[in-house]
Design a protein around this motif. Structure first.
Motif, PDB file in Angstrom:
ATOM      1  N   ARG A   7       3.830  18.515  30.718  1.00 41.27           N
ATOM      2  CA  ARG A   7       4.097  19.361  31.973  1.00 41.27           C
ATOM      3  C   ARG A   7       2.997  20.421  31.629  1.00 41.27           C
ATOM      4  NH1 ARG A   7       8.309  22.053  32.531  1.00 41.27           N
ATOM      5  NH2 ARG A   7       8.557  21.639  34.641  1.00 41.27           N
ATOM      6  N   VAL A   8       2.134  20.802  32.839  1.00 41.98           N
ATOM      7  CA  VAL A   8       0.993  21.457  32.769  1.00 41.98           C
ATOM      8  C   VAL A   8       1.236  22.426  33.779  1.00 41.98           C
ATOM      9  CG1 VAL A   8      -1.503  21.662  32.823  1.00 41.98           C
ATOM     10  CG2 VAL A   8      -0.436  19.489  31.732  1.00 41.98           C
ATOM     11  N   LEU A   9       1.064  23.889  33.509  1.00 45.05           N
ATOM     12  CA  LEU A   9       0.822  24.859  34.608  1.00 45.05           C
ATOM     13  C   LEU A   9      -0.623  25.189  34.683  1.00 45.05           C
ATOM     14  CD1 LEU A   9       1.983  27.220  36.251  1.00 45.05           C
ATOM     15  CD2 LEU A   9       2.146  28.503  34.172  1.00 45.05           C
ATOM     16  N   LEU A  10      -1.067  25.095  35.809  1.00 45.68           N
ATOM     17  CA  LEU A  10      -2.508  25.612  36.231  1.00 45.68           C
ATOM     18  C   LEU A  10      -2.585  26.818  36.795  1.00 45.68           C
ATOM     19  CD1 LEU A  10      -3.482  22.173  38.105  1.00 45.68           C
ATOM     20  CD2 LEU A  10      -3.812  22.634  35.672  1.00 45.68           C
ATOM     21  N   VAL A  11      -3.513  27.686  35.947  1.00 43.65           N
ATOM     22  CA  VAL A  11      -3.442  28.976  36.402  1.00 43.65           C
ATOM     23  C   VAL A  11      -4.979  29.477  36.489  1.00 43.65           C
ATOM     24  CG1 VAL A  11      -3.154  31.495  35.706  1.00 43.65           C
ATOM     25  CG2 VAL A  11      -1.743  29.719  34.852  1.00 43.65           C
TER      26      VAL A  11
END
Length: 219
Positions: A7-11
């Protein structure tokens, strides 16, 4: 049994960058976009609320930058890993990112497949730095301790073989290359590295490399 996707959070403050990565990951079964943020402040809040495995973090953003956001996101047990992805191959950004707890540093002109591979590397607990900055980074980082930084820790409790392994880690060798150099199995090399993580309280391979330089094992 299938493995849950990473699970990846893109910032990133550029929506097009986030969109490009999101579209790419949509066709990658082992990666899942858990959320997106356009500022460091949003990143901190979403990292707390969503509990991603990896945060892909830009550096230059309005308000709280990616370095400060990384410091907050990586604090505490069970924190997500952070992979800094930026346009700017600048030493200060690299030093700041690693001091803040990032496990990787890449530049945006890398191939997209390499960026996806880096997310997997970081999620697995290892560390990765763009090849073009690795040697420069480590030499400069080891030579520039912060004024408030404690003295370099000693290697009490580290065996002679573990010192040899740490030296080779400091020179950038993989577990397989270490095994070949020391005439041991890859599993044994991996076990030595794991013990070094524990004995030296190192978060990842980047910190082991820095320690190898700080303690003089790598000139």
């Amino acid at each position: 049994m299938s493995t849950a996707p990473i699970r990846v959070l893109l910032v990133d403050d550029q929506p097009l960058v986030r969109a490009g990565l999101r579209v790419l990951m949509a066709d990658t079964p082992d990666l899942d976009v858990a959320g997106e943020a356009g500022t460091g402040t949003e990143a901190v809040a979403l990292a707390r609320d969503l509990g991603p495995d990896v945060v892909v973090m830009d550096v230059r953003m309005p308000g709280m930058d990616g370095i400060e956001a990384t410091r907050i996101v990586t604090a505490g047990p069970g924190a997500p890993r952070v992979l800094v992805l930026t346009t700017f191959d600048d030493d200060e950004y690299v030093y700041g990112a690693l001091r803040s707890g990032a496990s990787g540093f890449l530049v945006k002109d890398m191939a997209l497949d390499d960026i996806l591979a880096a997310i997997r590397v970081v999620a697995s607990g290892d560390a990765l730095i763009a090849p073009g900055v690795t040697r420069r980074l480590i030499e400069e980082f080891a030579a520039r301790p912060e004024p408030t930084r404690p003295p370099p820790r000693d290697l009490d409790g580290v065996t002679e073989r573990e010192r040899e392994v740490l030296t080779l880690v400091g020179r950038g060798l993989s577990n397989g290359e270490i095994a070949e150099r020391l005439h041991i199995s890859a599993a044994t090399a991996k076990a030595h590295v794991a013990r070094l993580f524990s004995k030296l309280n190192a978060r990842d391979r980047v910190q082991l490399v820095i320690l190898a330089y700080e303690t003089g094992l790598v000139p």
